[in-house]
Design a protein around this motif. Structure first.
Motif, short mmCIF file in Angstrom:
data_model
loop_
_atom_site.label_atom_id
_atom_site.label_comp_id
_atom_site.label_asym_id
_atom_site.label_seq_id
_atom_site.Cartn_x
_atom_site.Cartn_y
_atom_site.Cartn_z
N GLY A 19 0.56 -1.13 -0.29
CA GLY A 19 0.34 0.31 0.19
C GLY A 19 0.89 1.24 -0.18
O GLY A 19 1.43 1.20 0.60
N GLY A 70 -7.51 11.26 8.79
CA GLY A 70 -5.90 11.55 8.27
C GLY A 70 -5.65 9.86 8.23
O GLY A 70 -6.47 9.44 7.52
N THR A 71 -4.51 9.15 7.96
CA THR A 71 -3.72 7.53 7.79
C THR A 71 -4.75 6.55 9.04
O THR A 71 -5.02 7.23 9.68
CB THR A 71 -2.70 7.74 7.33
OG1 THR A 71 -1.65 7.94 8.38
CG2 THR A 71 -2.30 8.87 6.06
N SER A 73 -3.11 5.22 10.42
CA SER A 73 -2.60 4.97 12.23
C SER A 73 -2.45 6.17 12.92
O SER A 73 -2.96 5.90 13.98
CB SER A 73 -1.18 5.76 11.61
OG SER A 73 0.13 4.13 10.90
N ALA A 74 -4.22 7.00 12.34
CA ALA A 74 -5.17 8.05 12.75
C ALA A 74 -5.97 6.67 13.61
O ALA A 74 -6.66 7.51 14.16
CB ALA A 74 -4.90 9.19 11.80
N GLU A 77 -4.92 5.28 16.46
CA GLU A 77 -4.74 6.62 17.44
C GLU A 77 -5.93 6.68 17.74
O GLU A 77 -6.72 7.20 18.83
CB GLU A 77 -3.64 7.26 17.32
CG GLU A 77 -3.83 7.92 18.61
CD GLU A 77 -2.20 8.96 18.09
OE1 GLU A 77 -1.96 8.16 17.84
OE2 GLU A 77 -2.03 9.99 18.58
N PHE A 98 2.43 -4.07 13.40
CA PHE A 98 1.23 -3.33 13.93
C PHE A 98 1.00 -3.22 14.93
O PHE A 98 0.04 -2.36 15.26
CB PHE A 98 0.55 -2.93 12.74
CG PHE A 98 1.16 -2.56 11.03
CD1 PHE A 98 0.96 -0.97 11.72
CD2 PHE A 98 1.47 -3.65 10.54
CE1 PHE A 98 1.44 -0.23 9.84
CE2 PHE A 98 2.38 -2.69 9.08
CZ PHE A 98 2.53 -1.44 9.29
N ARG A 101 3.00 -1.64 17.31
CA ARG A 101 2.34 -0.12 16.63
C ARG A 101 1.67 0.01 18.32
O ARG A 101 1.30 1.36 18.73
CB ARG A 101 2.18 0.26 16.02
CG ARG A 101 2.02 1.77 15.55
CD ARG A 101 1.35 2.08 13.92
NE ARG A 101 3.32 1.85 13.17
CZ ARG A 101 3.09 2.25 12.03
NH1 ARG A 101 1.84 3.06 11.12
NH2 ARG A 101 4.39 2.29 11.85
N ASP A 104 2.73 0.84 21.55
CA ASP A 104 2.61 1.87 22.11
C ASP A 104 2.25 2.89 21.82
O ASP A 104 2.18 3.90 22.78
CB ASP A 104 4.17 2.75 20.38
CG ASP A 104 5.05 3.63 20.23
OD1 ASP A 104 5.03 4.43 21.28
OD2 ASP A 104 6.33 3.38 19.76
N GLN A 107 -0.29 2.79 25.29
CA GLN A 107 1.85 3.48 26.29
C GLN A 107 1.06 4.75 26.26
O GLN A 107 0.97 5.11 27.92
CB GLN A 107 2.40 2.24 26.41
CG GLN A 107 2.51 1.41 26.83
CD GLN A 107 3.81 0.17 26.24
OE1 GLN A 107 4.54 0.58 24.93
NE2 GLN A 107 4.02 -0.84 26.50
N ARG A 108 1.34 5.44 25.50
CA ARG A 108 1.28 6.90 25.42
C ARG A 108 -0.02 7.80 25.31
O ARG A 108 -0.42 7.96 26.01
CB ARG A 108 0.94 7.75 23.59
CG ARG A 108 2.87 7.01 23.40
CD ARG A 108 2.95 7.34 22.05
NE ARG A 108 4.29 6.72 21.23
CZ ARG A 108 4.95 7.84 21.25
NH1 ARG A 108 4.54 9.27 20.74
NH2 ARG A 108 5.87 7.17 20.13
N PRO A 205 -3.92 7.42 -0.06
CA PRO A 205 -3.80 7.04 1.86
C PRO A 205 -4.67 8.96 2.37
O PRO A 205 -4.13 9.65 1.88
CB PRO A 205 -2.19 7.00 1.87
CG PRO A 205 -1.34 7.46 0.98
CD PRO A 205 -2.99 7.25 -0.83
N GLN A 228 -7.56 11.97 25.13
CA GLN A 228 -6.58 13.58 25.12
C GLN A 228 -6.25 13.78 24.13
O GLN A 228 -5.47 14.68 23.93
CB GLN A 228 -5.18 12.17 25.82
CG GLN A 228 -4.68 11.53 24.71
CD GLN A 228 -3.38 10.16 25.36
OE1 GLN A 228 -3.31 10.14 26.37
NE2 GLN A 228 -2.76 9.97 23.81
N SER A 229 -6.53 13.26 22.82
CA SER A 229 -6.19 14.06 21.35
C SER A 229 -7.75 14.98 21.41
O SER A 229 -8.88 14.59 21.27
CB SER A 229 -6.17 13.00 20.82
OG SER A 229 -6.30 14.14 19.42
#
Lengths: 400, 400
Positions: A19, A70-71, A73-74, A77, A98, A101, A104, A107-108, A205, A228-229
Motif C-alpha cells: 500500500g 488522517g491515515t 495510523s490515525a 490512535e 502493527f 505499534r 506504543d 502506552q502513550r 492514503p 487526550q487528543s
C-alpha cells in the motif's frame, strides 16, 4: 526560492507493495472535482452517503461510523485514545509491526499494556487469548486482523464473544483487510475497528474509516477524563458526522470525494465478487511463485490473498531486485519491516492493483530480475503456472 | 446497500467563506495524477521540493519544516503536544475561537494553562503579554496570528524577542495568514508555527504545514516523556521527512501533490505580488461593504484582508441571506462562530478565491439578497464603490 519548480511529472508505476495500491481512474477523476464547503448541505449529503457505504463495507449497523481525517495510523490512535483512560488495562496481541505499534500508541494513552506475543507470521489461537483475558481482565483487547508486515490473517471466529465474556472491548485493525477479504464487524461483535483507504479500497492514503459499536460508544460517553487528543476525540467528531453537524475541524473534502468513489466501485463490483477476485489472483501469483520455489512467510492456512509476504529466495539481493523491478518495469513491491527486514518481500494484490495483467507482468519481470542476478530458476515456469490457474478458473478475467 | 450510489456531481460553488477557498484548476488536475509509492525515490524528491517551498513560504531556514498528515487543527495539536509535557506552564492568548481551541488542546496535553483574554475582534498589546510572561514564566506562549473567527490580525513585531527574554517558546497559528499576508517565521523568531492548506494556499483541506525552530527541536529532543500522540510525534515524523526516510506512517501522497502544485502557484506569483493582490481585492470589497453601511467586527488597523468579518446589517436575516447567496448564486460565505454566531458574516478572499470577479459578483448578489429582505440600501452603490477602487488602482486585474 529563485528557481521555479517544474511541473509534477512522476513516472508511471504499478503499485504492488503493501500500500498504497493503484488508484482507479474514476477515483483520480473524482479528486479533480471542484470543492464544496465542508458545511455545504450538498457536502453533508455526500458525508451521509459515504457513511452508509462505510457501514455496508464494514458489515455493520453501527451509527458511529465515519472517516478519520488522517491515515490508517490515525485510525489506530483514534480507537485507542477514545477507549482508553489512564490506568486502564489493555491486552495487545503482537505478531508483527502493527501490533507493536498498537502497544506504543496504547502506552502513550496511559494504558497498562499486557503484550501477548506470537511468532511473526503466525496467528493467535483462541485459547491463548482466553487464558490472558482470564488473568488480566482488560478493558480492551487489541488485535490485527491482517498483519501487513507478515501477510498473516488472524481468524476472528468467536473472539468477540470471548472478549464480552470478560467484559472486554474488542479493537480490531482491518487496515489491510477491508474490502479485500471479509470484514464482518457486527458478526464478529467487534467494538472498535479501523482501516485505511490506500489498501484494498484503492483510494489514496489520507483517511481512516472507523466504526464503534454501541457498547464502545457507551464506554466513551461515560469517560471520566477528556480524550487526550482534541483532533481525534470522537465525542466531538460524532457531532460533526452526526445529526447536529456541529463544526469541529474542516473535513478533507477531496479525500472524501475519493473515498466515496472508491466505495461506489466496491458497491458496483459487490463484496463477494471482490473477495473472489482477490482469491483468484492470489492463487495465480502463488502458483507462479511456487514454480520458482518461493515460499510464504505466514503460516499455511492463514495467508492473506491481498498481501503476499514471501521469503527472498537464496541468491537474490533484496534491494537490487526491488530497484530493478522499479526502474525497469515501474513495479513497486515492498521490502520487509522490523524482524523481516531484508528477509521478505511483500507483494500486494489490493483493490485495483489486483488484476491478471499485474500478476502476469510481475512474474515475468521477477523472472528477468532473478536471472540477471544468476539465481537458478526454471525459465518461463512462473508465468506458465499462473496461466494454468487462470485457464482452470475458466472465466474470462475482466480487468477492473 | 442495494441501491447503487449516483455519480459524484456537486453544484458549482464560489467559496468565499473562512475556508476552504476555491482550488485552482492546476491543483485539481495535480490530484488526478496516478500515485507513486510513499517510499518511492521520486516521491521522496517531491517531498524535498515541497519542504523547500514550505520553508520559503514560511520565510524560514528551519530544517524541521513539513506537512502534518491532517488538517490545520492537527497542526495545532502537533505543535502543542510536542512542546508540552505534563505539568508544563503555557500561556494562551484568547481573542476568538482558535485561541479557545488551543487552550483545550494544551490542557489535554497536561499543560497548566494561563489564559490571557482580550475582546473578540481586538488584538494583544505587547505590554500585556510581557506582564503575563513576567508573572507566569511559561514554557510556551501560544497566539493566533490571523483569528479566523473575528478577522483580527495580531501584530507580531517584537513578540519573539519578548518570549525569549523569558525563556519561553513562541507558538503561532498561521492557518489563515500563510500566503495571504506576510508570515515571517525567522524574523518573528517564532519557534513552532502551523498552518492549513485550505485557506490562502488554496489547496484542499487535509494537510497542516508546520515548522519548528532549532530552539524548539532542542526542547523536543530533550523531553523526559514520550509525546502523547504517536501519530503526531515529530521525533518520529522527522525521521521520515528527514534524511533517514524511515517509515512512520503512509504519507497522503495525493494531498502532497496538491500542496506542491499550490506552492508552485505561489512561487510563480511571488509573495509580494500575492500579498498586494489580497490587499487590493480587500480594499474593493471593503469599499463596497462600506457603501452599504456594513462595518467590520475587528478593530480598525488590524483587519485581515483575506477574512472579512463584518456585522450583519440590521434587517438582514443571517441564515436566509446565506442560503440565498448559496442557492441563487452558488456563493458560500461563513456565518459567525461562538460569541459571534448570528452576529457576523465572514467573507473570505483567500488565494484563488481572491479575485475581482468574485468581489464584484458577491457585492451584486448581496445587494439582491438584502433588497429581497427589504433592507434599505442604496442600489448599485456597492459595485460602484468597488469598481472605483479598481479604477483608481489602474492596473488591469488579471484573474489568477
Amino acid at each position: 526560492m529563485s528557481k521555479l519548480l517544474a511541473e509534477l511529472n512522476p513516472s508511471p508505476r504499478i503499485l504492488m507493495g503493501p500500500g498504497p495500491s493503484d488508484v482507479h481512474p474514476r477515483v483520480l477523476r473524482a479528486m479533480a472535482t471542484p470543492l464544496l464547503g465542508h458545511l455545504d448541505p450538498e457536502f453533508l449529503g455526500i458525508m451521509n452517503e459515504t457513511q452508509a457505504l462505510l457501514r455496508w463495507v464494514f458489515q455493520t449497523q453501527n451509527t458511529l461510523t465515519f472517516a478519520v481525517s488522517g491515515t490508517g495510523s490515525a485510525g489506530m490512535e483514534t480507537c485507542v485514545v477514545n477507549l482508553i483512560e489512564p490506568g486502564d488495562r489493555m491486552v495487545v496481541c503482537v505478531h508483527g509491526v502493527f501490533g507493536q505499534r498498537m502497544v506504543d500508541v496504547a502506552q502513550r494513552a496511559g494504558a497498562e499494556v499486557t503484550v501477548l506475543e506470537r511468532s511473526w507470521g503466525d496467528v493467535f489461537p483462541l485459547e491463548m487469548i482466553r487464558e490472558t483475558l482470564r488473568k488480566v481482565r482488560p478493558k480492551v483487547l487489541g488485535i490485527v486482523h491482517a498483519e501487513t508486515s507478515t501477510g498473516a490473517c488472524q481468524p476472528m471466529e468467536g473472539l468477540g464473544e470471548l472478549c464480552h465474556e470478560y467484559d472486554t472491548l474488542l479493537l480490531v485493525d482491518t487496515v489491510t483487510s477491508l474490502a479485500g477479504i471479509p470484514v464482518e464487524v457486527d458478526r464478529w461483535q467487534a467494538d472498535a475497528v479501523y482501516s485505511g483507504t490506500q489498501k484494498c479500497l484503492s483510494a489514496p492514503p489520507g483517511l481512516a474509516p472507523v466504526t464503534f459499536s454501541p457498547r464502545a460508544v457507551e464506554v466513551i460517553h461515560h469517560r471520566k477524563t477528556k480524550v487526550q487528543s482534541w483532533y481525534l476525540d470522537v465525542t466531538m467528531v460524532e457531532r460533526y458526522w452526526g445529526q447536529e453537524r456541529f463544526y469541529h475541524h474542516t473535513a478533507p473534502i477531496t479525500m472524501i470525494y475519493a473515498l466515496r468513489e472508491a466505495l461506489r466501485l466496491v458497491q458496483e463490483e459487490g463484496l463477494e465478487a471482490r473477495f473472489a477476485r482477490h482469491r483468484l489472483h492470489h492463487s495465480a501469483l502463488r502458483a507462479g511463485l511456487a514454480a520458482l520455489g518461493i515460499r510464504y512467510a505466514a503460516v499455511e492456512g492463514h495467508q492473506l490473498p491481498q498481501l503476499n509476504a514471501v521469503w527472498i529466495p537464496p541468491g537474490a539481493d533484496d534491494l537490487a531486485t526491488r530497484r530493478m523491478l522499479l526502474e525497469r518495469f515501474g513495479i513497486e513491491i515492498g521490502g520487509g519491516l522490523g524482524d523481516f527486514k531484508g528477509k521478505v518481500w511483500r507483494i500486494g494484490l489490493m483493490g485495483y492493483s489486483c488484476r491478471a495483467n499485474n500478476v502476469l507482468l510481475f512474474l515475468a519481470a521477477l523472472e528477468q530480475c532473478l536471472l540477471a542476478q544468476g539465481v537458478r530458476i526454471p525459465e518461463g515456469a512462473a508465468v506458465a503456472a499462473a496461466n494454468q490457474v487462470y485457464r482452470e478458473h475458466g472465466a474470462s478475467q475482466a480487468v477492473r
